[in-house]
Design a protein around this motif. Structure first.
Motif, PDB file in Angstrom:
ATOM      1  N   SER A 124       3.087 -10.808   0.094  1.00  0.00           N
ATOM      2  CA  SER A 124       2.587  -9.439   0.134  1.00  0.00           C
ATOM      3  C   SER A 124       2.170  -9.099   1.554  1.00  0.00           C
ATOM      4  O   SER A 124       1.810  -9.988   2.338  1.00  0.00           O
ATOM      5  N   PHE A 125       2.208  -7.798   1.874  1.00  0.00           N
ATOM      6  CA  PHE A 125       1.654  -7.324   3.131  1.00  0.00           C
ATOM      7  C   PHE A 125       0.367  -6.540   2.872  1.00  0.00           C
ATOM      8  O   PHE A 125      -0.019  -5.676   3.659  1.00  0.00           O
ATOM      9  N   ASP A 126      -0.294  -6.863   1.775  1.00  0.00           N
ATOM     10  CA  ASP A 126      -1.567  -6.236   1.416  1.00  0.00           C
ATOM     11  C   ASP A 126      -2.627  -7.335   1.351  1.00  0.00           C
ATOM     12  O   ASP A 126      -2.493  -8.294   0.583  1.00  0.00           O
ATOM     13  N   ASP A 127      -3.663  -7.220   2.162  1.00  0.00           N
ATOM     14  CA  ASP A 127      -4.654  -8.291   2.261  1.00  0.00           C
ATOM     15  C   ASP A 127      -5.374  -8.555   0.938  1.00  0.00           C
ATOM     16  O   ASP A 127      -5.699  -9.704   0.623  1.00  0.00           O
ATOM     17  N   GLY A 164       4.170  -6.829  -9.275  1.00  0.00           N
ATOM     18  CA  GLY A 164       3.498  -6.938 -10.566  1.00  0.00           C
ATOM     19  C   GLY A 164       2.335  -7.908 -10.514  1.00  0.00           C
ATOM     20  O   GLY A 164       2.165  -8.747 -11.395  1.00  0.00           O
ATOM     21  N   THR A 165       1.505  -7.789  -9.483  1.00  0.00           N
ATOM     22  CA  THR A 165       0.487  -8.818  -9.224  1.00  0.00           C
ATOM     23  C   THR A 165      -0.769  -8.700 -10.080  1.00  0.00           C
ATOM     24  O   THR A 165      -1.577  -9.624 -10.094  1.00  0.00           O
ATOM     25  N   GLU A 171     -12.221  -5.909  -9.084  1.00  0.00           N
ATOM     26  CA  GLU A 171     -11.665  -5.507  -7.794  1.00  0.00           C
ATOM     27  C   GLU A 171     -10.895  -4.205  -7.983  1.00  0.00           C
ATOM     28  O   GLU A 171      -9.997  -4.125  -8.828  1.00  0.00           O
ATOM     29  N   PRO A 172     -11.198  -3.176  -7.244  1.00  0.00           N
ATOM     30  CA  PRO A 172     -10.498  -1.898  -7.416  1.00  0.00           C
ATOM     31  C   PRO A 172      -9.014  -2.032  -7.074  1.00  0.00           C
ATOM     32  O   PRO A 172      -8.640  -2.725  -6.125  1.00  0.00           O
ATOM     33  N   SER A 173      -8.171  -1.402  -7.899  1.00  0.00           N
ATOM     34  CA  SER A 173      -6.738  -1.444  -7.638  1.00  0.00           C
ATOM     35  C   SER A 173      -6.413  -0.526  -6.459  1.00  0.00           C
ATOM     36  O   SER A 173      -7.166   0.388  -6.150  1.00  0.00           O
ATOM     37  N   ARG A 174      -5.275  -0.807  -5.810  1.00  0.00           N
ATOM     38  CA  ARG A 174      -4.871  -0.006  -4.654  1.00  0.00           C
ATOM     39  C   ARG A 174      -3.506   0.598  -4.921  1.00  0.00           C
ATOM     40  O   ARG A 174      -2.482  -0.062  -4.723  1.00  0.00           O
ATOM     41  N   PRO A 175      -3.453   1.824  -5.411  1.00  0.00           N
ATOM     42  CA  PRO A 175      -2.165   2.467  -5.664  1.00  0.00           C
ATOM     43  C   PRO A 175      -1.314   2.496  -4.392  1.00  0.00           C
ATOM     44  O   PRO A 175      -1.809   2.736  -3.301  1.00  0.00           O
ATOM     45  N   GLY A 176      -0.034   2.207  -4.557  1.00  0.00           N
ATOM     46  CA  GLY A 176       0.876   2.280  -3.417  1.00  0.00           C
ATOM     47  C   GLY A 176       0.963   1.018  -2.594  1.00  0.00           C
ATOM     48  O   GLY A 176       1.716   0.985  -1.614  1.00  0.00           O
ATOM     49  N   GLN A 177       0.209  -0.040  -2.964  1.00  0.00           N
ATOM     50  CA  GLN A 177       0.246  -1.242  -2.128  1.00  0.00           C
ATOM     51  C   GLN A 177       1.631  -1.892  -2.130  1.00  0.00           C
ATOM     52  O   GLN A 177       2.061  -2.444  -1.124  1.00  0.00           O
ATOM     53  N   TRP A 178       2.358  -1.824  -3.270  1.00  0.00           N
ATOM     54  CA  TRP A 178       3.679  -2.447  -3.331  1.00  0.00           C
ATOM     55  C   TRP A 178       4.665  -1.693  -2.436  1.00  0.00           C
ATOM     56  O   TRP A 178       5.436  -2.300  -1.690  1.00  0.00           O
TER      57      TRP A 178
END
Length: 378
Positions: A124-127, A164-165, A171-178
């Motif tokens: 992933s490129f999302d921390d 599909g992580t 932990e709040p979800s982050r729309p658009g992270q994918w």
């Protein structure tokens, strides 16, 4: 075609169900493993050469998964004739932190060793997603590692991504992270991308978190949406979707993995490694080493009498079913003759299959549910 499993990790990823051991403070064990692996390779070289001759297909690839190879291991494999001095494809699996920690000299050494393909576990490129997966790197680290590989001269780089992580509860979800991860991956333009849906593997950290109510898997709708976005974006960027989970720029399909899907013979070395061989009698055999490092070292120790690996002989019907299961994962599909007429006609009528030139493949729009389609056919 050789696979070497190096079972040492600096930490365990939360989703991983593969056999591995923590490497901190275990230098003696790592040395014993390398010596055992060389002895196993020497003992099994003739068996593999025989299988290659019997199958009539010689694929010169070396794939080292799970850790860093030693010069000793690679030179021993070459001396035994198990791989050439310059294999058609020599893949090494790495993590971004391996590259950043070891630096330019390490990359130069890999090039001198003959490594010509890198498979890097970015995921992933999302921390936030990386923390959920217990990865040791951040998104910016992955970008820096990729650029270091390019600067070192590697022109065939594959990266792994996970969609599909789900989320750790609280932990709040982050729309658009994918979509953002896909954007950064395409900016780098690796030659190859492998993308997998996150699954709960037995005995993994995530499975335990799920059992405790602390992890919530992604909904099916989310997984489908992210899958469709993946396929569309990579198609627009010029990547070929040549296997369910694998995408490549033209000419960069993985030679080693493609041979697996064609049912070619291969030799797996190391604990938990599997092999597929064909004997002079025409019987295919699958064998595997124990998923236990100490047991593996004991079995291939200098004074041991090695026990044969566990194995099973494959019947004609097993071979047919496996050929269908593996072949239908790919864009080339399988020969129509492998399928029963009734199953083929049903699959075509339901829109699950496409038949062209005597070969059958799963319709691109149905690849996401390929497991259930393949199960209905076999």
């Amino acid at each position: 075609m050789i696979y070497v499993h190096v079972p040492f990790c600096r930490s365990f990823c939360s989703y991983c169900g593969f056999y591995s051991e923590l490497c901190a403070g275990r230098e003696e064990m790592m040395d014993a493993y390398a010596a055992a692996l060389c002895r196993e390779a020497a003992a099994r070289a003739a068996e593999h050469s025989e299988a290659v001759v019997a199958a009539g297909e010689s694929i010169d690839t070396l794939y080292i998964g799970g850790g860093t190879p030693s010069v000793l291991i690679v030179e021993r494999l070459r001396a035994l004739g198990l791989c050439s001095p310059a294999p058609l494809e020599f893949t090494l699996e790495v993590n971004p932190d391996d590259i950043l920690h070891r630096g330019e000299d390490y990359l130069r050494g890999l090039r001198e060793l003959g490594v010509n393909r890198i498979s890097m576990g970015v995921q992933s490129f999302d921390d936030a997603r990386l923390r959920l997966m217990n990865r040791r790197h951040g998104a910016d680290d992955a970008v820096r590692a990729f650029r270091m590989l390019r600067e070192a001269g590697f022109g065939n780089i594959s990266i792994d991504l996970i969609y599909g992580t789900g989320e750790i509860c609280g932990e709040p979800s982050r729309p658009g992270q994918w979509e953002a991860s896909l954007d950064r991956a395409l900016e780098l333009r690796p030659e190859h991308i492998s993308a997998y849906q996150l699954s709960l593997e037995p005995d993994s950290i995530l499975e335990k978190l799920y059992a405790d109510g602390r992890f919530r898997p992604a909904d099916d709708e989310v997984c489908v949406r992210e899958w469709e976005l993946l396929c569309r974006r990579l198609d627009e960027a010029g990547y070929m979707h040549y296997e369910i989970s694998n995408f490549a720029l033209p000419g960069y399909e993985a030679v080693h993995n493609s041979a697996y899907w064609r049912h070619s013979p291969y030799l797996g070395l190391g604990p938990a490694a599997h092999s597929l061989s064909l004997g002079r009698d025409g019987v295919w055999k699958r064998s595997w080493n124990p998923a236990d490092l100490q047991a593996y070292i004991d079995n291939w120790g200098p004074d041991a009498c090695p026990k044969a690996a566990e194995c099973e002989l494959l019947s004609e019907e097993q071979l047919r079913m496996e050929s269908i299961m593996l072949g239908l994962r790919t864009s080339k599909g399988v020969e129509a003759a492998l399928l029963g007429r009734e199953a083929l006609e049903r699959g075509l009528a339901e829109g699950n299959l496409i038949c062209e030139g005597g070969r059958v493949r799963i319709a691109p729009s149905r690849l996401f549910v390929s497991d259930s389609i393949i199960a209905s056919l076999v």
